[in-house]
Design a protein around this motif. Structure first.
Motif, PDB file in Angstrom:
ATOM      1  N   GLU A  14       0.989  -1.193  -0.179  1.00 40.06           N
ATOM      2  CA  GLU A  14      -0.133  -0.051   0.106  1.00 40.06           C
ATOM      3  C   GLU A  14       0.865   1.255   0.145  1.00 40.06           C
ATOM      4  O   GLU A  14       1.903   1.261   0.557  1.00 40.06           O
ATOM      5  N   PRO A  15       0.477   2.305  -0.837  1.00 37.36           N
ATOM      6  CA  PRO A  15      -0.595   2.293  -1.800  1.00 37.36           C
ATOM      7  C   PRO A  15      -0.027   1.350  -2.971  1.00 37.36           C
ATOM      8  O   PRO A  15       1.069   1.723  -3.157  1.00 37.36           O
ATOM      9  N   THR A  65      -3.230   4.726  -6.356  1.00 34.25           N
ATOM     10  CA  THR A  65      -2.703   6.205  -5.842  1.00 34.25           C
ATOM     11  C   THR A  65      -2.753   7.159  -6.828  1.00 34.25           C
ATOM     12  O   THR A  65      -2.383   6.857  -8.204  1.00 34.25           O
ATOM     13  N   ASP A  66      -3.198   8.197  -6.624  1.00 34.22           N
ATOM     14  CA  ASP A  66      -2.950   9.477  -7.777  1.00 34.22           C
ATOM     15  C   ASP A  66      -4.093   9.343  -8.796  1.00 34.22           C
ATOM     16  O   ASP A  66      -3.975   9.929 -10.011  1.00 34.22           O
TER      17      ASP A  66
END
Ligand SMILES: CC(C)(COP(=O)(O)OP(=O)(O)OC[C@H]1O[C@@H](n2cnc3c(N)ncnc32)[C@H](O)[C@@H]1OP(=O)(O)O)[C@@H](O)C(=O)NCCC(=O)NCCS
Length: 155
Positions: free
Chosen positions: A143-144, A148-149
């Motif tokens: 994680e992440p 992510t993003d």
């Protein structure tokens, strides 16, 4: 949510899934719209986008579960990334009857047929479901993951 790893050499046999009530099969090319609509309505637009990749493959890497020709669940593989399982979902009314496991096993056996030895379940929600059904293990420090993003949801 962590990524999980599944050893495809130790998969339970497909016939071990008690999902006799359901028909589990690959989606057909001409079912893209109803399957996408089902996923958007019951789960999310982003999941519908992810499985669109599976509809561009041959064979299509999206399995569906139906009862009397009504869609009640779906599972996709080799869509979001290579070697990935998911997304997947079964409508609430049909949960707990083996459809989720049957869809998962159909997809994981298909990944094994492609030559993979391990599959990845990206950003797994119900970790215990995957641990119980296919012996999945949590990948440390995962994680992440890839989500992510990602763009803000427009739903
Ligand atoms: C996860 C999901 C697909 C499981 O589908 P399902 O049809 O209810 O699952 P099954 O009936 O095949 O369950 C198989 C086994 O796993 C268990 N199980 C199911 N969901 C579970 C959960 N969230 N946690 C722990 N165990 C679970 C069942 O009790 C069953 O055990 P049994 O064999 O001892 O009876 C379904 O709950 C779902 O659509 N959830 C919402 C969407 C989601 O989270 N998708 C996954 C994204 S990574």
């Amino acid at each position: 949510m962590p990524d999980l790893l599944v050893n495809l050499l130790k998969l339970p046999p497909l016939e071990n899934t008690p999902a006799a009530e359901f028909l589990i099969r690959r989606a057909q090319p001409f079912e893209l719209t109803p399957v996408r609509t089902f996923v958007t309505t019951n789960f999310s637009q982003s999941w519908a986008d992810e499985i669109s990749v599976g509809f561009a493959r041959q064979p299509i890497s999206v399995f569906i579960a139906t009862i009397e020709r009504e869609l009640v669940g779906f599972a996709a593989y080799e869509c979001t990334r290579r070697g990935y399982f998911g997304p997947t979902g079964v409508v609430q009314a049909a949960q707990g009857k083996g459809a989720g496991k049957a869809l998962l096993l159909a997809s994981l056996w298909a990944l094994r047929e492609m030559g993979y030895v391990y599959a990845i379940i990206g950003a797994a929600g119900p970790v215990r479901f995957y641990q119980k059904t296919v012996g999945a293990i949590i990948i440390p420090d995962s994680e992440p993951g890839i989500y992510t993003d990602s763009l803000k949801s427009t739903e």
